[in-house]
Design an enzyme around this catalytic site. Structure first.
Site, PDB file in Angstrom:
ATOM      1  N   TRP A  32       1.410  -5.640  14.035  1.00 48.97           N
ATOM      2  CA  TRP A  32       2.503  -4.817  13.503  1.00 48.97           C
ATOM      3  C   TRP A  32       2.619  -3.477  14.233  1.00 48.97           C
ATOM      4  CZ3 TRP A  32      -1.584  -6.763  10.700  1.00 48.97           C
ATOM      5  CH2 TRP A  32      -2.657  -5.900  10.489  1.00 48.97           C
ATOM      6  N   ARG A  33       1.693  -3.233  15.175  1.00 46.27           N
ATOM      7  CA  ARG A  33       1.688  -1.942  15.856  1.00 46.27           C
ATOM      8  C   ARG A  33       2.655  -1.915  17.033  1.00 46.27           C
ATOM      9  NH1 ARG A  33      -4.350   0.401  15.761  1.00 46.27           N
ATOM     10  NH2 ARG A  33      -3.927   1.547  13.859  1.00 46.27           N
ATOM     11  N   GLU A  45       1.722  -2.454   5.692  1.00 43.07           N
ATOM     12  CA  GLU A  45       1.097  -1.435   4.843  1.00 43.07           C
ATOM     13  C   GLU A  45       0.865  -1.964   3.426  1.00 43.07           C
ATOM     14  OE1 GLU A  45      -0.371   1.121   5.690  1.00 43.07           O
ATOM     15  OE2 GLU A  45       0.399   1.479   7.697  1.00 43.07           O
ATOM     16  N   LEU A  88      -3.925 -13.304  -0.910  1.00 37.89           N
ATOM     17  CA  LEU A  88      -3.984 -11.841  -0.799  1.00 37.89           C
ATOM     18  C   LEU A  88      -4.204 -11.184  -2.163  1.00 37.89           C
ATOM     19  CD1 LEU A  88      -1.073 -11.120   1.710  1.00 37.89           C
ATOM     20  CD2 LEU A  88      -3.463 -10.567   2.076  1.00 37.89           C
ATOM     21  N   TYR A 128       2.039   7.361   0.105  1.00 37.92           N
ATOM     22  CA  TYR A 128       1.393   6.916   1.334  1.00 37.92           C
ATOM     23  C   TYR A 128       2.307   5.982   2.135  1.00 37.92           C
ATOM     24  CZ  TYR A 128      -1.222   4.145   4.538  1.00 37.92           C
ATOM     25  OH  TYR A 128      -1.598   3.488   5.686  1.00 37.92           O
ATOM     26  N   ASP A 146      -4.086   8.077   2.933  1.00 33.44           N
ATOM     27  CA  ASP A 146      -4.774   7.014   2.196  1.00 33.44           C
ATOM     28  C   ASP A 146      -6.260   7.386   2.076  1.00 33.44           C
ATOM     29  OD1 ASP A 146      -5.782   6.659   4.721  1.00 33.44           O
ATOM     30  OD2 ASP A 146      -5.284   4.538   4.885  1.00 33.44           O
TER      31      ASP A 146
END
Ligand code: SF4
Length: 285
Positions: A32-33, A45, A88, A128, A146
Site C-alpha cells: 500500500w506504500r 490503515e 482479521l 489517527y 498511533d
C-alpha cells in the site's frame, strides 16, 4: 503555550529532517506504500489496527483485488465483505468502512475527501486514520499519532505522562502539528511510524544504536529508554464462570448467525439450553 511544550516542540523540530531522510532510505516495501491512492491508505490503515503488517499483506492484496475502489466497497454484498475480512476479526471495522464508502459515493463522488475534518466525519475514521490518509495521500500537514508514535515521542522528549490519557495524546498531536513539514508530511508521519515499528520497538529492547535520531533522544541520553512510555496499569480482568452448550457432530459444530440488533441477556442461557434439548432453533454463544 507552556514552557515544556515549547521545549518539546523545538527538540522535535530537530528530528524532522534526519528522520525523513532515514525513512526514504530504509522504508520497508509494502503493497500500500507509495501508491498515491487514498483508498489503499484507508484500507491498509484500518486493517493494520490490531493486526501485524505481515499478516495484513495477503488480506490487503485480496481485498483490493476484489474491491479496487470506494464504489466497489460501497456496493459489495455483506456476505462477500465478511468473507474478505474473515481472519482479521473486529468485523465492525469493515462494516464501518462500508458505511463510510457509501457516504463517500453519495457526497464526494466516490473519492475520499482531501480534508482532515471531512475525513474525520466519516464512520470509523478517527484522528489517527484521518491524519494518515490526509498526510500520506493528500500531503496535508497534519499528524497521525498511533501507539508507535506515542512511544517514540514520549522517549525522545522523556515525557513521563501516561500515554493512555487522551489529554497526553492531544498534547503530542499539538506538538507534532507545530512541526509538520509542509512539503513532506506523509513521509514524516510514516517515518515516525516506521521508527516505532522497526527500531524503537514496543517489545524487547529498542535498537538505539541504529536510530537516526538518537542524538536528540533524551531517554537515550539519560538511560531511561526502558522506563518509557508510561502506561497506567489496566484494570484487573473479572473472571466469571459460565455454562456453555456446544452441539457437535464429528467435526461439525452447530452454529447460527445472530440476527443484527438482538441482545441476549445472560439470564436466558438456561432457556437456550432447554430449547436446544427440545430441538428448537437457537443461538449458541
Ligand atoms: S534513541 Fe532509542 S529510545 Fe530514542 S527514539 Fe531512538 S530507538 Fe527510541
Amino acid at each position: 503555550m507552556k514552557n515544556d511544550q515549547i521545549k518539546d516542540r523545538s527538540m522535535l523540530n530537530e528530528i524532522v529532517q534526519p528522520l525523513t531522510d532515514w525513512y526514504r532510505q530504509n522504508k520497508r516495501i509494502l503493497p500500500w506504500r507509495d501508491q498515491n491512492n487514498a483508498y489503499y491508505t484507508w484500507v491498509s490503515e484500518i486493517m493494520l489496527q490490531q493486526t501485524r503488517v505481515e499478516a495484513v499483506k495477503p488480506y490487503f492484496q485480496r481485498f483490493i483485488g476484489e474491491l479496487p475502489d470506494v464504489q466497489a466497497l460501497a456496493e459489495c454484498p455483506e456476505e462477500k465483505l465478511m468473507k474478505l475480512w474473515e481472519g482479521l476479526g473486529y468485523y465492525n471495522r469493515v462494516r464501518n468502512m462500508q458505511t463510510a464508502a457509501r457516504t463517500v459515493v453519495c457526497e464526494y463522488e466516490g473519492v475520499l475527501p482531501a480534508s482532515y475534518e471531512e475525513l474525520l466525519s466519516l464512520k470509523g475514521i478517527g484522528n489517527y486514520t484521518a491524519g494518515a490518509i490526509a498526510s500520506i495521500a493528500y500531503q496535508i500537514p497534519v499528524p497521525a499519532v498511533d501507539g508507535n508514535v506515542l512511544r517514540v515521542i514520549s522517549r525522545i522528549t522523556e515525557d513521563r505522562q501516561d500515554i493512555m490519557k487522551q489529554s497526553v495524546r492531544r498534547q503530542i498531536e499539538e506538538n507534532l502539528l507545530g512541526i509538520m513539514p509542509e512539503e513532506t508530511p506523509g513521509d514524516f508521519n510514516q517515518a515516525l511510524m516506521e521508527l516505532g515499528a522497526v527500531v524503537c520497538v514496543p517489545n524487547g529492547p529498542a535498537r538505539c544504536e541504529a536510530c537516526p535520531v538518537s542524538e536528540y533522544c533524551l531517554a537515550y541520553r539519560h538511560g531511561t529508554v526502558e522506563e518509557l512510555p508510561v502506561k497506567a496499569p489496566k484494570k484487573e480482568r473479572i473472571l466469571q464462570n459460565r455454562t456453555v452448550l456446544v452441539i457437535q457432530d464429528g467435526e461439525k459444530t452447530a452454529i447460527q448467525k445472530r440476527p443484527e440488533k438482538v441482545f441476549l441477556p445472560d439470564y436466558m442461557s438456561f432457556r437456550i439450553s432447554w430449547a436446544i434439548l427440545h430441538g428448537r432453533k437457537c443461538w449458541i454463544r
